[in-house]
Motif scaffolding. Structure first.
Motif, short mmCIF file in Angstrom:
data_model
loop_
_atom_site.label_atom_id
_atom_site.label_comp_id
_atom_site.label_asym_id
_atom_site.label_seq_id
_atom_site.Cartn_x
_atom_site.Cartn_y
_atom_site.Cartn_z
N GLN A 32 0.82 -1.21 0.00
CA GLN A 32 0.00 0.00 0.00
C GLN A 32 0.86 1.25 0.00
O GLN A 32 0.56 2.23 -0.70
N ILE A 33 1.94 1.24 0.74
CA ILE A 33 2.85 2.40 0.74
C ILE A 33 3.47 2.58 -0.64
O ILE A 33 3.58 3.71 -1.15
N SER A 34 3.83 1.48 -1.29
CA SER A 34 4.43 1.56 -2.63
C SER A 34 3.43 2.13 -3.64
O SER A 34 3.78 2.92 -4.51
N VAL A 35 2.17 1.74 -3.52
CA VAL A 35 1.12 2.25 -4.42
C VAL A 35 0.99 3.77 -4.26
O VAL A 35 0.91 4.52 -5.24
N ILE A 36 0.96 4.22 -3.00
CA ILE A 36 0.82 5.66 -2.75
C ILE A 36 2.04 6.42 -3.26
O ILE A 36 1.91 7.51 -3.84
N ALA A 57 3.88 5.57 -5.79
CA ALA A 57 3.79 5.61 -7.25
C ALA A 57 2.79 6.66 -7.70
O ALA A 57 2.99 7.37 -8.69
N GLN A 58 1.68 6.80 -6.97
CA GLN A 58 0.65 7.78 -7.33
C GLN A 58 1.15 9.21 -7.13
O GLN A 58 0.88 10.09 -7.94
N ASN A 59 1.89 9.44 -6.03
CA ASN A 59 2.34 10.79 -5.70
C ASN A 59 3.66 11.16 -6.35
O ASN A 59 4.04 12.33 -6.38
N GLY A 60 4.38 10.15 -6.85
CA GLY A 60 5.68 10.41 -7.45
C GLY A 60 6.72 10.86 -6.45
O GLY A 60 7.67 11.56 -6.80
N ALA A 61 6.55 10.47 -5.17
CA ALA A 61 7.49 10.87 -4.13
C ALA A 61 7.50 9.79 -3.05
O ALA A 61 6.49 9.12 -2.82
N PRO A 62 8.64 9.61 -2.37
CA PRO A 62 8.70 8.60 -1.32
C PRO A 62 7.82 8.97 -0.13
O PRO A 62 7.59 10.16 0.13
N MET A 63 7.34 7.97 0.58
CA MET A 63 6.52 8.17 1.78
C MET A 63 7.23 7.55 2.97
O MET A 63 7.56 6.37 2.94
N THR A 64 7.48 8.34 4.00
CA THR A 64 8.08 7.79 5.20
C THR A 64 7.04 7.00 5.97
O THR A 64 5.82 7.19 5.80
N PHE A 65 7.52 6.12 6.85
CA PHE A 65 6.56 5.33 7.62
C PHE A 65 5.77 6.22 8.57
O PHE A 65 4.59 5.98 8.82
#
Length: 616
Positions: A59-63, A65-73
């Protein structure tokens, strides 16, 4: 029934393989130490530690990919991603437990079919490969038994879920009611009653009246949450005048773009190709005799005009056909003439004269283009130095003092009128994300420019002082009083209409609407006026405030929706599908809640925290 089972199975396999391969792409499997293998359970169905990790990672990887930016935990936790994944896994476990108790299962043959048909397990020949199967599971941290048991259990759960979601159909009366409401129309006559009809002057408001108006409408005079931001920025346009462009570069650019500045005479031409000369000649003879038009000839060939359009062409483009085409007048159909596809007729639609721009005439445009390009490159070369200075501790003020960067401040509210720099998407996105803990860094603006920002403070929503908006308050108060006076005068006209007089007899310019729906897009009427019309009875006359004064309305007829009308049928299908989907989802949620309540939910928070620790 078999077909339905197949589709359900495919949905599961694709979803599971997404978890296995997309979600773990670049990460591999993660092993958790200790004896804890589950993070919880619903009834007898366990929620595995590895399964939860994979789902959360996916789910984090999907988000990302959608935002085009890494997401921290931490961001995932703050935005509720972890809770959403856990909730979905509880629902899945509840379905698995219920399916097991109901005896729902899939056989070995069906299970094998799903595995054999999964493309992730295929080799280079497109067929199932035992090696590819084992390799994929190994990368996902699974053995064959775990995967096949999970596939069997989830397939059974999917069958249970599908039985709830499929086949829901609402009564026709329900859908018809919605269609009638949306498709019902009103025929009415209306007249605008504007300021030119005002027979009395407007009183000058006192300060007490203005203050009372300000307080009664304080929402209109409240400043939204505002981020006070200090920034530095530099764009190519800011340094354009300082960029020098030598004549040698200008002449080189002119030579490179010579075909743009010096264009030969051209024609806008359509071409219709025939199989042989005789057929083409017969066609042009019919046009000459007035027996057919060029459009007729195109239609006879089962073509459209777009199929024949050549755009703007030069003599060189047309080759041997240029002699007849360039000798023709606009609108002429000429030929037959040779083309690379065979004998053809040509129709000339426009003549584009030759264009010649000398070097001297082109120089201003060339200079601007070259200077802009060099300004962009100059900024790009300096951008890293700017960033290094900020990283070394320089403030925005110090950087602006020592470089070409310009210092500025902005009260950011998210509105378009916040300032010149706010027109840039890059700045807007950074302003939205800015926090007090951020350190200034150089960011691209999108046109070759750069900026850096510092959030000073966030001001909560607050009323704008009365004195700062007094002129706006006076204008709004006067407009309200004017509308009130016009409505009162229009009521006298409405009374006469009720007594039988016509709009024309009252010197009112009447306009008639033959049948508007509640959401008549494009109608030159405010939403409030349409709402009023749908509250009226036939023959009723009513006055309502309008955008420029008052509006006098008379309802002439109520027109019900035509069930045979194409738009009504589209609405019927739309409402039917949407309502059935909503009911299906409600039923599924009710089933899930009931299963969880009957089976009982057990969540091991320590195990969940252990999984989360692997993301830190």
């Amino acid at each position: 029934m078999a077909e339905k089972k197949t589709s359900i199975g495919k949905i599961f396999v694709y979803g599971l393989m997404a978890l296995l391969f997309v979600g773990l792409g670049g990460f591999g499997a993660t092993n958790f130490s200790g004896n804890v293998t589950n993070i919880g359970s619903v009834g007898d169905a366990k929620i595995g530690v590895q399964e939860y990790y994979r789902s959360l990672r996916n789910q984090i990887s999907v988000i990302e990919a959608q935002n085009g930016a890494p997401m921290t935990f931490q961001q995932a936790q703050d935005t509720g991603v972890t809770d959403q994944v856990l909730a979905q896994m509880v629902v899945n476990a509840a379905l698995e437990d219920e399916a097991t108790k109901m005896g729902i299962s899939v056989g070995d043959e069906r299970l094998a079919e799903e595995i054999l048909n999964t493309t992730a397990f295929h080799g280079a020949d497109g067929q199932f490969s035992r090696q590819a199967y084992e390799y994929a599971l190994e990368n996902a941290g699974l053995n064959e038994r775990e995967f096949e048991e999970g596939l069997r259990a989830d397939s059974a759960s999917t069958i249970l879920q599908g039985s709830v979601l499929a086949g829901v159909k609402l009564p026709d009366t329900y859908v018809d009611t919605l269609v009638n409401f949306a498709g019902e129309r009103r025929a009415f006559t209306w007249a605008s009653y504007g300021s030119e009809n005002l027979t009395t002057g407007l009183p000058v408001p006192t300060d007490d009246q203005l203050t009372a108006w300000y307080e009664d409408n304080i929402d209109q005079y409240t400043r939204p949450e505002t981020k006070q931001i200090t920034f530095v920025w530099l764009t190519p346009a800011m340094i354009l005048d300082t960029v020098e462009v030598d004549e040698e570069s200008l002449r080189a650019a002119y030579a490179e773009r010579e075909t743009e500045f010096n264009m030969p005479e051209r024609r806008l031409v359509e071409r219709l190709v025939y199989g042989d000369e005789a057929e083409a000649q017969a066609a042009v003879d019919r046009v000459t005799a007035g027996e057919a038009t060029f459009e007729d000839l195109v239609t006879e060939r089962d073509l459209t005009l777009s199929d024949t359009d050549m755009g703007d062409v030069t003599k060189q483009d047309l080759g041997d056909a240029s002699t007849v085409a360039f000798a023709a007048s606009v609108g002429d159909v000429v030929g037959p003439a040779p083309s690379d596809l065979g004998p053809a007729l040509f129709r000339v639609n426009a003549v584009l004269p030759a264009q010649s721009t000398s070097f001297e005439e082109a120089t201003p445009d060339l200079r601007d283009a070259l200077a802009l390009d060099r300004a962009r490159r100059a900024i790009a070369l300096q951008a890293q130095d700017f960033d290094d200075e900020l990283a070394a501790g320089a403030t925005l003020e110090e950087l602006a003092e020592a470089t070409d960067l310009e210092l500025g401040q902005i009260g950011w509210t998210g509105n378009d009128g916040d300032g010149e720099i706010a027109a840039y998407d890059g700045f807007r996105e950074a302003a939205v994300a800015a926090t007090a803990d951020d350190y200034p860094s150089i960011t691209q603006l999108g046109d070759g420019g750069v900026f850096a920002m510092r959030l000073e403070e966030i001001l909560p929503p607050a009323p704008i002082p009365f004195e700062d908006v007094k002129d706006n308050v006076i204008a709004a108060y006067d407009n309200a009083e004017r509308t009130k006076a016009l409505v009162e005068q229009a009521e006298l006209k409405a009374t006469e209409l009720r007594e039988g007089k016509t709009f024309e007899a009252l010197s009112l310019t009447a306009q008639t609407e033959e049948g508007l729906t509640r959401n008549a897009y494009g109608a030159n009427l405010g939403a409030g006026i349409l709402s009023a019309v749908f509250e009226m009875d036939p023959g009723q006359v009513r006055v309502v405030p309008g955008p420029e004064g008052a509006v006098i309305l008379r309802l002439d007829d109520i027109l019900t929706a035509d069930p045979e009308d194409e738009s009504a049928q589209m609405l019927s299908n739309l409402f039917g599908d949407q309502a059935a989907s909503d009911v299906s989802q409600d039923l599924f949620r009710a089933l899930s809640a009931d299963i969880q309540q009957r089976a009982g939910i057990n969540i091991d928070r320590q195990a969940i925290n252990a999984v989360h620790a692997n993301f830190q």
